[in-house]
Motif scaffolding. Structure first.
Motif, PDB file in Angstrom:
ATOM      1  N   GLY A   1       0.824  -1.210   0.000  1.00 27.45           N
ATOM      2  CA  GLY A   1       0.000   0.000   0.000  1.00 27.45           C
ATOM      3  C   GLY A   1       0.858   1.261   0.000  1.00 27.45           C
ATOM      4  N   ASN A   2       1.794   1.351   0.941  1.00 28.00           N
ATOM      5  CA  ASN A   2       2.667   2.522   0.961  1.00 28.00           C
ATOM      6  C   ASN A   2       3.532   2.589  -0.296  1.00 28.00           C
ATOM      7  OD1 ASN A   2       2.344   4.186   3.420  1.00 28.00           O
ATOM      8  ND2 ASN A   2       2.652   2.246   4.468  1.00 28.00           N
ATOM      9  N   GLY A   3       3.918   1.412  -0.808  1.00 25.58           N
ATOM     10  CA  GLY A   3       4.690   1.382  -2.055  1.00 25.58           C
ATOM     11  C   GLY A   3       3.909   1.993  -3.213  1.00 25.58           C
ATOM     12  N   ILE A   4       2.606   1.661  -3.273  1.00 29.94           N
ATOM     13  CA  ILE A   4       1.752   2.239  -4.322  1.00 29.94           C
ATOM     14  C   ILE A   4       1.761   3.763  -4.206  1.00 29.94           C
ATOM     15  CG2 ILE A   4      -0.641   2.529  -5.094  1.00 29.94           C
ATOM     16  CD1 ILE A   4      -1.170  -0.343  -4.061  1.00 29.94           C
ATOM     17  N   PHE A   5       1.490   4.249  -2.987  1.00 22.22           N
ATOM     18  CA  PHE A   5       1.362   5.700  -2.812  1.00 22.22           C
ATOM     19  C   PHE A   5       2.687   6.411  -3.102  1.00 22.22           C
ATOM     20  CE2 PHE A   5      -1.939   4.176   0.403  1.00 22.22           C
ATOM     21  CZ  PHE A   5      -2.934   4.180  -0.558  1.00 22.22           C
ATOM     22  N   MET A   6       3.798   5.790  -2.699  1.00 17.95           N
ATOM     23  CA  MET A   6       5.116   6.362  -3.009  1.00 17.95           C
ATOM     24  C   MET A   6       5.259   6.538  -4.516  1.00 17.95           C
ATOM     25  SD  MET A   6       8.761   4.389  -2.488  1.00 17.95           S
ATOM     26  CE  MET A   6       8.388   3.032  -3.613  1.00 17.95           C
ATOM     27  N   GLY A   7       4.979   5.468  -5.251  1.00 16.33           N
ATOM     28  CA  GLY A   7       5.146   5.516  -6.703  1.00 16.33           C
ATOM     29  C   GLY A   7       4.154   6.451  -7.371  1.00 16.33           C
ATOM     30  N   VAL A   8       2.908   6.425  -6.886  1.00 18.18           N
ATOM     31  CA  VAL A   8       1.879   7.277  -7.500  1.00 18.18           C
ATOM     32  C   VAL A   8       2.208   8.751  -7.258  1.00 18.18           C
ATOM     33  CG1 VAL A   8      -0.537   7.989  -7.368  1.00 18.18           C
ATOM     34  CG2 VAL A   8       0.031   5.567  -7.420  1.00 18.18           C
ATOM     35  N   TYR A   9       2.564   9.103  -6.025  1.00 21.23           N
ATOM     36  CA  TYR A   9       2.850  10.512  -5.723  1.00 21.23           C
ATOM     37  C   TYR A   9       4.058  11.018  -6.503  1.00 21.23           C
ATOM     38  CZ  TYR A   9      -0.612  11.426  -2.090  1.00 21.23           C
ATOM     39  OH  TYR A   9      -1.790  11.647  -1.424  1.00 21.23           O
ATOM     40  N   TYR A  10       5.031  10.142  -6.765  1.00 21.30           N
ATOM     41  CA  TYR A  10       6.191  10.578  -7.537  1.00 21.30           C
ATOM     42  C   TYR A  10       5.835  10.732  -9.015  1.00 21.30           C
ATOM     43  CZ  TYR A  10      10.954  10.977  -9.278  1.00 21.30           C
ATOM     44  OH  TYR A  10      12.096  11.454  -9.895  1.00 21.30           O
ATOM     45  N   SER A  11       5.229   9.668  -9.586  1.00 19.30           N
ATOM     46  CA  SER A  11       5.033   9.656 -11.035  1.00 19.30           C
ATOM     47  C   SER A  11       3.895  10.582 -11.475  1.00 19.30           C
ATOM     48  CB  SER A  11       4.766   8.240 -11.518  1.00 19.30           C
ATOM     49  OG  SER A  11       3.616   7.706 -10.878  1.00 19.30           O
TER      50      SER A  11
ATOM     51  N   THR B   1      -1.927  -5.696  -8.330  1.00 20.49           N
ATOM     52  CA  THR B   1      -1.567  -5.780  -9.750  1.00 20.49           C
ATOM     53  C   THR B   1      -1.708  -4.454 -10.494  1.00 20.49           C
ATOM     54  OG1 THR B   1      -2.247  -8.086  -9.723  1.00 20.49           O
ATOM     55  CG2 THR B   1      -1.901  -7.090 -11.864  1.00 20.49           C
ATOM     56  N   THR B   2      -2.932  -3.918 -10.620  1.00 14.82           N
ATOM     57  CA  THR B   2      -3.072  -2.738 -11.495  1.00 14.82           C
ATOM     58  C   THR B   2      -2.205  -1.543 -11.048  1.00 14.82           C
ATOM     59  OG1 THR B   2      -5.104  -2.064 -10.373  1.00 14.82           O
ATOM     60  CG2 THR B   2      -5.349  -3.292 -12.424  1.00 14.82           C
ATOM     61  N   PRO B   3      -2.144  -1.191  -9.748  1.00 14.80           N
ATOM     62  CA  PRO B   3      -1.296  -0.044  -9.425  1.00 14.80           C
ATOM     63  C   PRO B   3       0.173  -0.334  -9.723  1.00 14.80           C
ATOM     64  CG  PRO B   3      -2.138  -1.067  -7.421  1.00 14.80           C
ATOM     65  CD  PRO B   3      -2.846  -1.700  -8.556  1.00 14.80           C
ATOM     66  N   TYR B   4       0.571  -1.590  -9.514  1.00 15.01           N
ATOM     67  CA  TYR B   4       1.972  -1.925  -9.784  1.00 15.01           C
ATOM     68  C   TYR B   4       2.257  -1.980 -11.282  1.00 15.01           C
ATOM     69  CZ  TYR B   4       4.197  -2.233  -5.305  1.00 15.01           C
ATOM     70  OH  TYR B   4       4.795  -1.881  -4.119  1.00 15.01           O
ATOM     71  N   LEU B   5       1.235  -2.302 -12.093  1.00 12.54           N
ATOM     72  CA  LEU B   5       1.428  -2.208 -13.540  1.00 12.54           C
ATOM     73  C   LEU B   5       1.611  -0.754 -13.930  1.00 12.54           C
ATOM     74  CD1 LEU B   5      -1.135  -4.826 -14.851  1.00 12.54           C
ATOM     75  CD2 LEU B   5       1.322  -4.848 -15.263  1.00 12.54           C
TER      76      LEU B   5
END
Lengths: 705, 55
Positions: free
Chosen positions: A69-79, A214-218
């Protein structure tokens, strides 16, 4: 055109990165502890809080919702900020989102070890936390859509589509699956019962894998893989087809977790067909990821982050090949309830999610701190230890699963079952030991990474203010005169969200409505009666202790199962089960027809020391059940809640339920006394024995008439 | 909160998987057509979005 200056918010990204690392270590450590408990049951320390049934949900929740979950938010907030050329919409919302999510994690950890659970896998958190999750999720969506609306780049890159689909689908799954009636502040009952609950739960469970893991990590793959490799994604066209096909098909696949159960046949077939088709878009994503690196494989040699990403995408490919295979009924008949499934999910969790997160962290942290990674050598070591860890984890579990399943199905030439259930458990122990070594290696790798990143952070200076500039979007955008319908969706985030929601809702509706509205799907059985108050209390203890993490309550219509456990389970037997407790793993035997199989005293002694009744058993002991007093005061509100859910207790029964409860408890105490066991009737063990002795007996009553 | 069975049974439940399959294939065909006929420059621009950042 005038250029607008703006600053990226790196601070929130940094905080999510720290949280990812911290919770990753915690989640993996708890995983290692439960893995060890499987061959050292005494490692539960005879404490309720550290027993497998409570720690296992803690492990799954920590890894899925805290680490990933935190990994998703880290990546989403950056990208998101960089793809849209805009700062996150609101610093306050970012803050609320970050701290809100961490609060949920802490509350989840505390309540799960306290035994406050709904008893639904991957949705164990109780209703106040469910509400908090909903609120924080809305804050996340608000912040994301606010950013999208204020963007300076007109077109939404495919990664953002995946983020939007994630947001809207997770919201739908979480709300539908969490509808429950509160009994008290930390206790609720699912409004769905039995087959309906199972169908909703696995629609949720399967799509939590799809839309959280899956989808957020894709989306992250589509941003970070090209970014790190410095090459655009292989085919943008493929990514469009891949996106729509994936979200459309995934939502249907849930019933493949319920093959050969009491779920209606047509629903099972539906799940199988869509699961098999799912291989195409899944592999579309994998191929797109791997081919992005064509002609750039030399970079993989030099860049440790890319190494992690390549293994992650490969693991995704393997897990999504295996998934459709496991959905075939004949394969499911072998693999379901065994460690094969554990191997399957860990290829996804350790390989796809774990390695993807590590790869991104190795690239992101040096950039945020304007420096180079402290040690390439350590990172390479992490890569090899981690890879070895995955192999050492998965191979023994595949082997164990296949072996145990064949032993369950083995008959002697005389037609008797060849193995006692316990024989098949003790044979697993060497594999459990090997698996825990694999897990320990994986955790060691993560610790190396943490050290490496801390050293990197110490050397660098944090890039607090990162400026960029871009022209504002003009409001008088002239679309092409003959604009394609899909281009219109691409430009409009809200439309994209609505179309995604429609696409995922179709699957849910066609699956659910018939099961909820049409009587013939759940044939009723007249001899099946509601639980007595004592049994209901016992059932809640069963749920609290997480018995479902090791025991199923679903006998499939196979000769090997009916010979071992009795008559196969029928849909009508579960109509009063709020929530259902079918389970998904048989570390211990199925309990659907345990009622009446052993005397009350057997259960009593078994809870004190399981190996005294079943030598070699790996079940932990539950001494506190003998001492703790049952919370009798909750009976009235529990019966009331059940009546509201439509369970046919007589009118006003909640007022006399306690008397009935005491009567039944005294009877069980008397039975125990005959076998020389003295206990007070108000202890928890008495209620649990009441429930265990009831299980699956309603049908037997009918047969004897 | 009760779920009531409104209908005793349903005829042709076998149609459900078929209908869903048709919906999917139709949608899939539309997206595929778009992707094949779409403007190449447009896809090229989108494809390079993560790469063409300032840094």
């Amino acid at each position: 055109m005038e250029l607008q200056k703006f600053q990226y918010d790196n601070k929130t990204v940094k905080m999510f990165a720290y949280a990812t690392i911290l919770w990753g270590l915690v989640g993996m450590l708890v995983g290692l502890i439960v893995a060890i408990q499987l061959y050292l049951p005494a490692a539960n320390l005879s404490l309720p809080y550290t027993t497998f049934g409570r720690l296992r949900p803690l492990h799954t929740n920590a890894v899925i919702f805290a680490f990933v979950g935190n990994g998703i938010f880290m990546g989403v907030y950056y990208s998101l900020q960089r793809l849209l050329k805009a700062r996150m919409f609101s610093d306050l919302l970012s803050k609320i989102h970050f701290w809100g999510w961490q609060l949920i994690i802490v509350l989840a950890a505390a309540t799960l070890i306290m035994g406050k659970t709904t008893g639904k896998e991957y949705a164990e958190l109780e209703w106040p936390i469910d509400i908090l999750i909903t609120l924080v999720w809305v804050v996340f969506g608000w912040n994301m859509f606010g950013t999208i609306i204020r963007r300076r780049e007109r077109h939404l890159y495919v990664a953002i589509w995946f983020y939007i689909a994630t947001f809207v689908t997770v919201a739908m799954l979480h709300i539908v699956n969490s509808i429950e009636i509160p009994v008290s502040f930390w206790k609720s009952y699912s409004v769905y019962a039995g087959v309906q609950d199972a169908l909703v739960q696995w629609w949720y469970g399967h799509n939590a894998v799809a839309f959280f893991l899956t989808t957020p990590y894709l989306g992250l793959m589509y941003y970070f893989l090209p970014k790190i490799a410095q090459r655009p994604v292989y085919s943008y066209r493929l990514s469009i087809v891949h996106f729509w096909a994936l979200i459309f098909l995934y939502i249907w696949a849930g019933p493949h977790h319920l093959l050969y159960t009491a779920v209606p046949d047509w629903a099972q077939s539906l799940g199988v067909v869509f699961s098999v088709m799912l291989i195409a878009p899944s592999w579309g994503g994998m191929i797109n990821g791997l081919l992005t690196l064509r002609g750039a494989w030399d970079r993989v040699r030099d860049d440790v982050g890319l190494k992690f990403l390549v293994v992650a995408v490969t693991a995704y490919g393997m897990a999504t090949f295996e998934g459709p295979m496991l959905s075939l009924k004949s394969v499911s008949a072998i693999a379901h309830y065994t460690d094969w499934i554990v191997a399957h999910v860990h290829v996804g969790a350790l390989g796809w999610n774990g390695f993807m997160t590590f790869g991104i962290l190795y690239w992101l942290i040096p950039r945020l701190f304007q420096t180079k990674l402290y040690s390439q050598k350590l990172a390479n070591m992490h890569f090899w230890i981690g890879t070895l860890g995955i192999v050492l984890y998965a191979v023994p579990m595949y082997w164990a699963g296949f072996m145990q399943s064949s032993m369950w199905k083995d008959f002697t030439p005389e037609g008797q079952l060849k193995w006692q259930f316990l024989d098949t458990v003790t044979k697993m122990i060497p594999f459990y030991i090997a698996r825990s070594i694999g897990g320990a290696l994986f955790l060691t790798g993560a610790i190396l990474m943490t050290y490496n990143l801390i050293k990197t952070i110490k050397v660098g200076t944090f890039l607090e203010i990162e400026e960029d500039e871009a022209p504002a979007l003009t409001s008088n955008y002239q679309s092409h005169s003959k604009e394609h319908w899909h281009r219109w969706i691409e430009r409009k985030p809200i439309q994209l969200m609505i179309v995604s929601l429609v696409v995922v809702a179709i699957g849910g509706l066609i699956e659910f409505l018939p099961v909820f509205l049409i009587k013939s799907n759940i044939p009723t059985i007249s001899s099946v009666k509601p639980y007595t108050p004592l049994e209901l209390q016992g059932r809640d203890i069963y749920i609290r202790e997480g018995c479902y993490t090791c025991h199923s309550q679903m006998i499939r219509p196979f000769r090997s199962e009916t010979a071992r456990y009795g008559e196969y389970s029928k849909a009508g037997e579960f109509v009063y089960d709020h929530p259902f407790q079918w389970g998904s793993k048989r570390t211990g035997p199925d309990l659907a027809r345990i009622g009446g199989k052993y005397p009350d005293s057997w259960h009593y002694n078994h809870m004190i020391e399981p190996s005294s009744m079943a030598p070699g058993s790996i079940m932990p002991s539950y001494p506190w059940l003998l001492e703790d007093q049952l919370d009798a005061n909750s009976t009235m509100s529990k019966i009331k809640a059940m009546i509201r859910l439509g369970v046919p207790y007589p009118a006003g029964y909640e007022n006399i339920a306690i008397q009935d409860m005491e009567k039944q408890a005294k009877q069980i105490t008397a039975n125990l006394k005959k076998d020389g066991i003295e206990t007070l009737p108000d202890r928890e063990i008495v209620a649990l024995i009441g429930y265990l002795q009831r299980m699956g007996t309603d049908i037997k009553v009918k047969a004897s008439k | 909160m009760k779920f009531i069975n409104y209908l005793e049974s349903i005829t042709g439940i076998g149609m459900y998987p078929l209908v869903s399959l048709i919906i999917f294939v139709a949608f899939f065909a539309l997206v595929t057509l778009y992707v094949i006929n779409g403007n190449k420059e447009h896809f090229e621009k989108l494809r390079n979005l993560p790469i063409n950042e300032n840094k």
